[in-house]
Design a protein around this motif. Structure first.
Motif: not given
Ligand code: FES
Ligand code: SF4
Ligand code: SF4
Ligand code: SF4
Lengths: 184, 243
Positions: B43-46, B54-57, B59, B71, B73
């Motif tokens: 994960s990166l945005c979580y 929920g933007a980086c996708r 996860c 996703a 997260c």
């Molecule tokens: S951690 Fe970034 S979309 Fe889920």
């Protein structure tokens, strides 16, 4: 190390540095006494580290350090690809463009001006002979020719090089990411 | 984070992750359950303690019987779900997402202040990303060093918005926001004024600590010197929750 091909079973290795700082070759030399062991299995047929001036027609493993920044880099990468069974990008400059590619943010004419005019106090002039022409954009090796194996790192450690070559010589496919990464 | 005692009307559901049985409260997300049970999902945005973006996708996980990836997260567990977290398809997509992040802005790890302490760099290594197959864009982004303590280098920003959320939700300053679309999208401070001229920033440094890359760093750091500490975040949110 450039012993004549007495032992035909030896793996023939060629190396070159394109737009890099030679650090990856220095890391190779950091193998220290392991170089002797390596020399029993491989023969370095062409490299900045040996005297041979031409790349032989047939090479088993080609190793390129450095990005492709000028016309000569491109020609050499293509020649390596034609003559080497396996081609390896060694180090971040070859793999990503790394520091040499930082100049891609500027126009080539500005880069040349900066290097040969603005920062020179005595007789600034542009080189016209014996220096290959710079290309507009610095690219990683695999953006120009197919590459079989990538070893990131700036430079990759001697440990990494030892492991990767060892795996290759043993007929296995190494996974460099187990030991190294971008910027390692 | 240990979840406080469930409100009485929250059910417990059972489901499978990678073929093993688990149970959890139905209001937990897949990534929360995975983290509690030591199942690695990248994960990166979580970030635990912040709202979901929920933007980086990165996860993304597969659900049996569904062609759609979800996703982890942003998806809650449900009765009977069969979740797969590490299929060849997911590995391929994750690698591609990471490659696109490296190609989009300018990541030169060897000279980056976060070299060796960067979540993006570490994920690349974990997923065997040893070269980027798409062409690099090589477009220069701005560096704002006007703040006396911190610096933002948009060349290293992956637009995860952790900085935006921590500043708003935890510090309560809402200095950061997002502006622009596509490749022009970037995080901004105070209506796009220099960070150093911000009236709202309290200089708490939370945004710097949660930034996963070398985009937000302390002034005066050199190559590889910028280490981050995320521990304050679950601590603060747990204390608030318990009140
Ligand atoms: S951690 Fe970034 S979309 Fe889920
Ligand atoms: S932010 Fe991370 S991935 Fe980007 S250059 Fe810095 S260390 Fe490398
Ligand atoms: S230092 Fe604190 S207040 Fe300032 S922008 Fe970052 S999180 Fe917000
Ligand atoms: S500055 Fe850092 S935390 Fe903020 S969006 Fe960019 S990468 Fe994420």
């Amino acid at each position: 190390m450039s012993a004549p091909a007495k032992n035909p079973a030896k793996i023939r290795v060629a190396t070159a540095w394109l737009d890099g700082c030679s650090g990856c070759h220095m890391s190779f030399l950091d193998l220290d006494e392991r170089l002797i062991e390596l020399a029993r299995q491989i023969e370095i047929v062409y490299s900045p580290l040996v005297d041979t001036k031409t790349l032989p027609e047939q090479v088993d493993i080609g190793i390129l350090e450095g990005a492709i920044s000028n016309e000569d880099d491109l020609a050499r990468a293509q020649e390596f690809r034609r003559r080497c069974k396996r081609l390896i990008s060694l180090g971040d400059c070859a793999v990503t463009g790394n520091v040499p590619a930082l100049r891609n943010h500027f126009k080539l004419a500005d880069v040349i001006d900066r290097a040969y005019r603005e920062t020179v106090t005595l007789h600034p002039q542009l080189p016209t002979r014996d220096v290959p022409a710079l290309r507009e954009t610095v690219i990683p090796v695999h953006a120009a020719v197919a590459v079989d194996l990538f070893i990131p790192g700036c430079p990759p450690s001697a440990e990494t090089i030892w492991h990767v070559l060892g795996e290759l010589l043993a007929g296995r496919t190494p996974r460099p990411s187990d030991l190294t990464r971008f910027g390692a | 984070m240990p979840i406080p005692a469930p409100p009485t009307n929250v059910r417990v559901v059972t489901f499978q992750i990678d073929g093993r049985d688990y149970s959890a409260r139905e209001d937990e997300t897949i990534i929360e359950v995975a983290r509690e049970n030591g199942i690695p999902i990248p994960s990166l945005c979580y970030l635990e303690g912040l709202s979901t973006w929920g933007a980086c996708r990165l996860c993304l996980v597969e659900l049996a019987g569904s062609p759609r990836l979800v996703a982890a997260c942003a998806t809650q567990v449900a009765e009977g779900l069969q979740i797969y977290t590490d299929t060849p398809r997911l590995q391929r997509y994750r690698r591609t997402i990471l490659e696109l992040l490296f190609a989009e802005r300018n990541h030169v790890c060897s000279v980056c202040v976060s070299n060796g302490h960067c979540e993006l760099q570490a994920l690349a290594q974990r997923y065997g990303l040893d070269h980027v197959r798409v062409p690099y864009r090589h477009v220069a982004y701005e560096v704002d060093a006007s703040h006396e303590m911190f610096r933002v280098d948009h060349n290293r920003c992956i637009l995860c918005t952790r900085c935006v959320r921590v500043c708003d939700e935890v510090e309560g300053a809402h200095t950061w926001d997002v502006m622009g679309r596509g490749s022009d999208c970037r995080v901004i401070t105070d209506m796009n004024r220099p960070w150093g001229a911000s009236d709202t920033c309290t200089s708490c440094g939370k945004c710097v600590q949660v930034c996963p890359t070398g985009a937000l760093v302390k002034q005066g750091t050199s190559v590889g010197e910028m280490t981050k500490d995320l521990h304050f975040l679950p601590y603060i949110t747990r204390r608030r929750h318990n009140r």
